[in-house]
Design a protein around this motif. Structure first.
Motif, mmCIF file in Angstrom:
data_model
loop_
_atom_site.group_PDB
_atom_site.id
_atom_site.type_symbol
_atom_site.label_atom_id
_atom_site.label_comp_id
_atom_site.label_asym_id
_atom_site.label_seq_id
_atom_site.Cartn_x
_atom_site.Cartn_y
_atom_site.Cartn_z
ATOM 1 N N PHE A 114 0.879 -1.159 0.035
ATOM 2 C CA PHE A 114 0.028 -0.040 -0.077
ATOM 3 C C PHE A 114 0.873 1.319 -0.181
ATOM 4 C CE2 PHE A 114 -1.975 3.506 2.499
ATOM 5 C CZ PHE A 114 -3.044 3.614 1.910
ATOM 6 N N LYS B 151 3.769 1.566 -0.939
ATOM 7 C CA LYS B 151 4.518 1.888 -2.275
ATOM 8 C C LYS B 151 3.418 2.221 -3.422
ATOM 9 C CE LYS B 151 7.740 -1.861 -1.167
ATOM 10 N NZ LYS B 151 8.372 -0.791 -0.291
ATOM 11 N N SER B 152 2.348 1.931 -3.281
ATOM 12 C CA SER B 152 1.519 2.427 -4.051
ATOM 13 C C SER B 152 1.080 3.975 -4.165
ATOM 14 C CB SER B 152 -0.108 1.555 -3.861
ATOM 15 O OG SER B 152 -0.695 1.889 -2.944
ATOM 16 N N LYS C 31 3.510 6.022 -3.529
ATOM 17 C CA LYS C 31 4.373 6.816 -4.195
ATOM 18 C C LYS C 31 4.222 6.547 -5.762
ATOM 19 C CE LYS C 31 8.368 6.123 -1.059
ATOM 20 N NZ LYS C 31 8.452 5.237 -0.054
ATOM 21 N N ALA C 32 3.497 5.365 -6.139
ATOM 22 C CA ALA C 32 3.068 5.556 -7.438
ATOM 23 C C ALA C 32 2.081 6.561 -7.945
ATOM 24 C CB ALA C 32 2.663 3.736 -7.845
ATOM 25 N N ARG D 164 1.618 9.268 -6.533
ATOM 26 C CA ARG D 164 2.441 10.449 -6.302
ATOM 27 C C ARG D 164 2.998 10.865 -7.523
ATOM 28 N NH1 ARG D 164 7.255 10.585 -2.368
ATOM 29 N NH2 ARG D 164 8.101 9.590 -4.329
ATOM 30 N N ALA E 208 0.106 4.437 -12.749
ATOM 31 C CA ALA E 208 -0.690 3.766 -11.337
ATOM 32 C C ALA E 208 -2.119 3.217 -11.873
ATOM 33 C CB ALA E 208 -0.785 4.718 -10.273
ATOM 34 N N ALA E 209 -2.877 4.093 -12.289
ATOM 35 C CA ALA E 209 -4.249 3.706 -12.708
ATOM 36 C C ALA E 209 -4.014 2.454 -13.808
ATOM 37 C CB ALA E 209 -5.093 4.699 -13.248
ATOM 38 N N ILE F 69 -4.358 0.621 -9.916
ATOM 39 C CA ILE F 69 -4.521 1.221 -8.372
ATOM 40 C C ILE F 69 -5.511 2.442 -8.561
ATOM 41 C CG2 ILE F 69 -3.208 2.665 -6.882
ATOM 42 C CD1 ILE F 69 -0.656 1.236 -7.896
ATOM 43 N N SER F 70 -6.450 2.437 -7.603
ATOM 44 C CA SER F 70 -7.541 3.565 -7.692
ATOM 45 C C SER F 70 -6.658 5.058 -7.235
ATOM 46 C CB SER F 70 -8.694 3.109 -6.996
ATOM 47 O OG SER F 70 -9.473 4.220 -6.665
ATOM 48 N N ARG G 28 -9.050 6.252 -4.459
ATOM 49 C CA ARG G 28 -8.971 5.740 -3.291
ATOM 50 C C ARG G 28 -7.903 5.722 -2.188
ATOM 51 N NH1 ARG G 28 -10.043 0.025 -3.802
ATOM 52 N NH2 ARG G 28 -9.257 -1.066 -2.186
ATOM 53 N N GLN G 29 -6.578 5.497 -2.990
ATOM 54 C CA GLN G 29 -5.338 5.712 -2.185
ATOM 55 C C GLN G 29 -5.282 7.017 -1.492
ATOM 56 O OE1 GLN G 29 -5.768 2.572 -2.899
ATOM 57 N NE2 GLN G 29 -3.556 2.146 -2.522
ATOM 58 N N PHE H 168 7.957 4.561 -11.928
ATOM 59 C CA PHE H 168 7.629 4.891 -10.511
ATOM 60 C C PHE H 168 9.107 5.312 -9.786
ATOM 61 C CE2 PHE H 168 4.046 1.999 -10.971
ATOM 62 C CZ PHE H 168 3.111 3.077 -11.317
ATOM 63 N N TYR I 278 -2.226 -5.060 -6.884
ATOM 64 C CA TYR I 278 -3.576 -4.132 -7.054
ATOM 65 C C TYR I 278 -4.298 -4.690 -8.474
ATOM 66 C CZ TYR I 278 -2.548 -1.119 -3.211
ATOM 67 O OH TYR I 278 -2.282 -0.700 -1.972
#
Ligand SMILES: Nc1ncnc2c1ncn2[C@@H]1O[C@H](COP(=O)(O)OP(=O)(O)OP(=O)(O)O)[C@@H](O)[C@H]1O
Ligand SMILES: [Mg+2]
Lengths: 319, 243
Positions: free
Chosen positions: A185, A187-188, A190-191, A193, A199-200, A204-205, A208-209, B93, B108
């Protein structure tokens, strides 16, 4: 996966030092400064979770603290809840506040996040001021019940007990943050950011993050607020003011956004620095200017914060 | 003939006065490698963008994936359902290592938990022959080639049914393109449907089973690669424009 000597050992060494500080600092004033520094350290390091790790420009972070302050104050004083429990109630209350602000903020970008979160803080402050029957309005609340542990009184030990409770809260909060940051979580975050679209595209939502990180960053901030109310035995609308906000922000920025221990180190340093400056005549008000200038200098000269700078100065072999 | 796994119906994307994609309807069959070509600015990447809703959706039209309409779903859901893309521009990233990037993708997108996700990350790193010695470095320190490898790897870590690649060969050397060719064929053999946008024609023609050419946002020709490249309109618009 990289465990460097400096990174692993330094925080433990610092903790060991802080654990024995009250043995040498026997006066309640020095201990008081440490307690305030610990509280700021919790505020700043949790703010860093949303701001530094996820890039959410949440300028309502001190609102979470304020919600914790008033939740504990009202719970302990008005409803007679045990102060220990009242402190902890600050956590969930702040998390609820975070959820309320997170939903509208999650889809906004940049400056709009700043504006909306700042406005939210003002809104909560107005709410506190207007509901004077419950909150004491502009006067705030005083004589809030203090901590007890069996027969042990936290009022007659020159703040020794409060010192260790505050340090304990800081340790637990830091372990919590490390757990979050090192998880998938974390790490996600930072993704999200650094590359929203990427990220999407990896499931990754983004919104939501953002909502989750705001809620997580509020929990220990709210508990710190609860502790602040019980410790000082007052709750005042000052906590929503710009002074606390800018001081906490400078701790995050000077310590280094996105670092784990930077904001904690900066909180300790700045609390004592502002206090030292306050001791100089004529500097009572000017000290905030000095801190602001220091903040700008750090951002110009060492954008990663002082802790990153320190790491660069330490020889590679030690890291 | 197999059912289409991915299908667009009259998708259009308008940017102000520019229609970047115009009334495009096409199908990708399960199990094939489907190539997309077209001159610069012909709307290839925009087509990928609207299919995945990243970063924007179509102005009009419908998109179906595995028989379900997906064009109103949030982008992360589209990816989770197995439609995974890469980006033409470098995306990374920077703070995460290759291993962490794959781990996050597996957690994810692939809905895996800790140990399983880590295991998949390891397998994918091997599959794309990512240097083991460099898999724990922050992505910002990787070479251009490694970043490109990682981009494909992170899509694979998502466990895609359809892999959408936007110019994976751009900037690669001849031997690197050869490896990419082998990788695409082997991924396809293992059951992954591939949609490939590529300017490197040798690669595109070598792997694609069917080919579509876009020009000014419209389909100029589609069909068997050998026929498409001989189409006079394609020769003029695409190859002519590049000569
Ligand atoms: N976000 C945007 N806003 C405005 N115009 C855009 C946007 N994205 C793409 N375009 C325009 O849409 C057209 C199609 O662009 P697109 O990137 O899809 O082309 P492409 O076929 O991928 O080209 P290339 O081979 O150079 O990658 C171009 O004219 C481009 O300038
Ligand atoms: Mg393109």
């Amino acid at each position: 996966m990289k465990t460097s000597l400096l990174r692993a050992a330094l925080p433990l060494a610092a903790l060991a030092v802080l654990a024995v500080v009250p043995v040498f600092a026997i006066d309640s004033f020095t201990r008081h400064l440490f307690i305030i520094a610990f509280i700021y350290a919790i505020i700043a390091s949790n703010w860093n979770l949303s701001l530094g790790h996820c890039g959410v420009f949440n300028f309502g972070h001190l609102t979470f603290f304020g919600v914790g302050v008033y939740t504990a104050a009202i719970a302990a004083k008005t409803y007679g809840v045990d102060p220990w429990i009242a402190i902890l109630l600050g956590g969930p209350a702040a998390a609820v506040a975070a959820f309320l602000i997170a939903a509208p903020v999650a889809r906004l970008k940049g400056i709009y996040v700043v504006l909306v979160t700042f406005a939210f803080g003002q809104l909560v402050m107005q709410l506190v001021l207007s509901q004077s029957a419950t909150t004491g309005g502009a006067q705030g609340m005083v004589r809030i019940p203090y901590l007890r542990l069996g027969d042990y009184s936290f009022l007659k030990d020159y703040k020794l007990g409060y010192y260790y409770v505050a340090l304990g809260l800081l340790v637990v909060s830091t372990l919590f943050l490390k757990l979050v940051i090192d998880s998938p979580f974390g790490k996600s975050l930072k993704a999200v950011r650094d590359a929203e679209d990427y990220a999407a595209a990896r499931g990754i939502s983004v919104s939501r993050q953002r909502i989750l990180v705001l809620i997580l960053s509020a929990i220990f901030t709210g508990i710190a607020g609860g502790f602040y109310a019980i410790y000082l035995r007052v709750a005042s609308p000052d906590v929503f003011g710009f002074g606390t906000l800018s001081l906490a922000l400078s701790m995050v920025l000077i310590g280094g956004v996105g670092t784990t221990y930077g904001p904690i180190a900066a909180a300790l340093a700045l609390t004592f620095a502002t206090e030292a400056l306050a001791g100089i005549r004529g500097f009572e008000e000017a000290r905030f200017i000095v801190i602001a200038v220091a903040m700008i200098l750090v951002l110009r000269l060492a954008p990663g914060g002082l802790l990153r700078l320190l790491e660069l100065l330490v020889p590679k072999s030690l890291r | 003939m197999t059912d289409p796994i991915l299908q667009t119906k009259s998708v259009t994307k308008v940017f102000g006065g520019l229609t970047a994609v115009k009334d495009v309807s096409f199908e990708v069959r399960a199990g094939e490698i489907f190539g997309i070509a077209g001159p610069n600015g012909s709307g290839k990447s925009t087509l990928f963008n609207i299919i995945t809703s990243i970063p924007f959706t179509a102005t009009s039209g419908e998109i179906y994936f595995k028989g379900e309409r997906i064009d109103r779903r949030p982008p992360y859901r589209i990816a989770q359902s197995g439609l995974c893309r890469t980006f033409q521009k470098d995306a990374e990233f920077p703070d995460l290592s290759a291993r962490e990037t794959l781990l996050v993708s597996a957690v994810y997108n692939g809905r895996l938990r800790g140990g399983e996700a880590a295991a998949r990350a390891g397998r994918v790193l091997e599959r794309v022959e990512f240097s083991a010695a460099r898999s724990d470095l922050p992505s910002r320190d990787l070479s251009i080639y490694e970043k490109k490898q990682l981009m494909i790897a992170s899509a694979l870590a998502c466990d895609p049914a359809v892999l959408m690649l936007d110019e994976p060969a751009s900037g690669l050397t001849k031997p690197e393109i050869g490896k990419l060719d082998d990788l695409l064929v082997s991924l396809n053999r293992s059951g992954i449907t591939i949609v490939l946008i590529e300017h490197v024609l040798s690669l595109l023609l070598s792997v694609s089973q069917r080919l579509m050419v876009l020009n000014y946002g419209e389909i100029l020709a589609a069909g068997a690669p050998a026929d498409v490249v001989k189409d006079p309109a394609v020769v003029e618009a695409y190859l002519g424009a590049r000569a």
